[in-house]
Scaffold this motif. Structure first.
Motif, mmCIF file in Angstrom:
data_model
loop_
_atom_site.group_PDB
_atom_site.id
_atom_site.type_symbol
_atom_site.label_atom_id
_atom_site.label_comp_id
_atom_site.label_asym_id
_atom_site.label_seq_id
_atom_site.Cartn_x
_atom_site.Cartn_y
_atom_site.Cartn_z
ATOM 1 N N GLN A 217 0.760 -1.219 -0.092
ATOM 2 C CA GLN A 217 0.021 0.056 0.197
ATOM 3 C C GLN A 217 0.811 1.263 0.126
ATOM 4 O OE1 GLN A 217 -3.074 -0.254 -0.666
ATOM 5 N NE2 GLN A 217 -3.316 -2.517 -0.286
ATOM 6 N N THR A 218 1.904 1.009 0.557
ATOM 7 C CA THR A 218 2.816 2.389 0.753
ATOM 8 C C THR A 218 3.428 2.688 -0.600
ATOM 9 O OG1 THR A 218 3.592 1.786 2.874
ATOM 10 C CG2 THR A 218 5.009 3.519 1.784
ATOM 11 N N LEU A 219 4.070 1.665 -1.309
ATOM 12 C CA LEU A 219 4.312 1.847 -2.717
ATOM 13 C C LEU A 219 3.398 2.306 -3.730
ATOM 14 C CD1 LEU A 219 6.520 -1.495 -2.757
ATOM 15 C CD2 LEU A 219 7.622 0.855 -2.693
ATOM 16 N N LEU A 220 2.318 1.548 -3.463
ATOM 17 C CA LEU A 220 1.049 1.878 -4.582
ATOM 18 C C LEU A 220 0.595 3.681 -4.028
ATOM 19 C CD1 LEU A 220 -1.155 -1.056 -4.506
ATOM 20 C CD2 LEU A 220 0.354 -0.211 -6.279
ATOM 21 N N ALA A 221 0.756 4.065 -2.929
ATOM 22 C CA ALA A 221 0.628 5.426 -2.523
ATOM 23 C C ALA A 221 1.659 6.439 -3.028
ATOM 24 C CB ALA A 221 0.266 5.648 -0.954
ATOM 25 N N LEU A 222 2.874 5.847 -3.190
ATOM 26 C CA LEU A 222 3.800 6.779 -3.794
ATOM 27 C C LEU A 222 3.876 6.990 -5.133
ATOM 28 C CD1 LEU A 222 6.784 5.625 -1.258
ATOM 29 C CD2 LEU A 222 5.577 7.852 -1.312
#
Length: 333
Positions: A217-222
């Protein structure tokens, strides 16, 4: 005096109330101590079993080592027990070649399939595919061997062999069809690749799914795409586990006996082509143990083949474990 007497009685009552709790804590401590010792003994027994097996094989191999130097046994290319010639080189090369063909065919597709199951497939599809993978892992090797004889050997003999001989074989002798029977490295390698494929897929899928979802989720949010997120997870969090899956697949492939024995051709000669017949170490032991035991040093030679097989698997696993630990330390540095 009356107050002192009441104080003493109160303390006695408190001790009586805490006595069952004290007894319970002692019992739990004893159970914990016993369980710890029992589990430790089981772990030591499992680890020591490898040394016991190795020592047993070594003791049975010593008579052969007293007669022939180890270097002559490892480099000798002639296997004629009736004449006292025990060259292990064709069997070592045959085992490595068959395993190498199988791993070359299975590793990359299996890893990609495991990543796909972990990252892209919905839960319903994964629920349908997981039992199929488990079934493929549990199929007996003799069934794979029969399938290889009925399907893979004719495919190699009638289609893959002639095509390779007309194309790649003209440039590279390794791809020329020198064996028209179909039994050889390629047929055994394909069967072995099918056998180790579900194992590598299952381990890879579990490793990738064990990565915390917050990382995705962090990578997708970035702003990362799905593939960029997956690549980052595989590179930084899943690589040690994927290497462990490859090691498990190699160990399974290198020690496989029956399916390989049924499709590899069993000719004690160093293969020079992908279509040549070979003779792996497990097939040598399975085919000959129990026969011609009256020949001097014959049993000792077969025990030496088993010791070689064990040594290769142990060394490969130890080297892979060292590489994984070094990779993890470098990543965490």
């Amino acid at each position: 005096m009356q107050a002192t007497r009441e104080t003493v009685l109160t303390r006695i009552d408190q001790r009586a109330q805490h006595r069952p709790t004290y007894r319970l804590s002692v019992r739990r401590a004893l159970l914990d101590w016993g369980a710890q010792r029992l589990f430790g003994l089981a772990a030591v027994a499992i680890g020591g079993l490898v040394f016991v097996i190795a020592a047993t094989l070594l003791v049975r191999t010593v008579p052969l080592l007293h007669v022939y130097p180890l270097s002559d046994l490892l480099t000798g290319q002639v296997w004629q027990p009736m004449r006292g010639l025990f060259g292990f080189a064709p069997f070592i090369v045959g085992s490595i070649a068959v395993t190498g063909v199988a791993m070359a065919l299975a590793v990359i597709p299996a890893i990609l399939c495991g990543i796909y199951l972990a990252e892209y497939v919905n839960r319903r599809t994964r629920t349908l595919l997981k039992p199929v993978l488990d079934l493929l892992v549990g199929i007996p090797s003799v069934v794979y061997g029969l399938w290889g004889i009925l399907v893979i050997v004719p495919l190699v003999r009638d289609h893959l062999g002639p095509w390779s001989d007309r194309t790649l074989g003209r440039l590279l002798p390794f791809f020329s069809q020198t064996n028209p029977s179909g039994y050889g490295l390629l047929a055994a390698g394909i069967v072995l690749a099918v056998m180790v494929f579900p194992l590598i897929v299952a381990v890879t899928e579990e490793v990738i799914r064990s990565v915390p979802d917050e990382m995705r989720q962090t990578l997708l949010a970035l702003g990362a795409t799905r593939w960029e997120s997956t690549k980052c997870i595989v590179r930084h969090a899943g690589l040690p586990g994927i290497l462990a899956a490859i090691v498990l697949g190699f160990s399974r492939a290198f020690g496989e006996t029956l399916a390989v024995m049924m499709t590899v051709g069993n000719v004690a000669r160093i293969p020079g082509s992908l279509f040549d017949a070979a003779y792996p170490l497990p097939a040598l032991i399975a085919n000959n143990y129990g026969e011609m035991m009256s020949v001097p040093l014959y049993e000792s030679a077969l025990m030496g083949a088993a010791l070689l097989l064990l040594a290769v698997v142990v060394c490969f696993n130890a080297g892979a474990q060292f590489a994984v630990e070094r990779l993890v330390r470098r990543r965490n540095a």
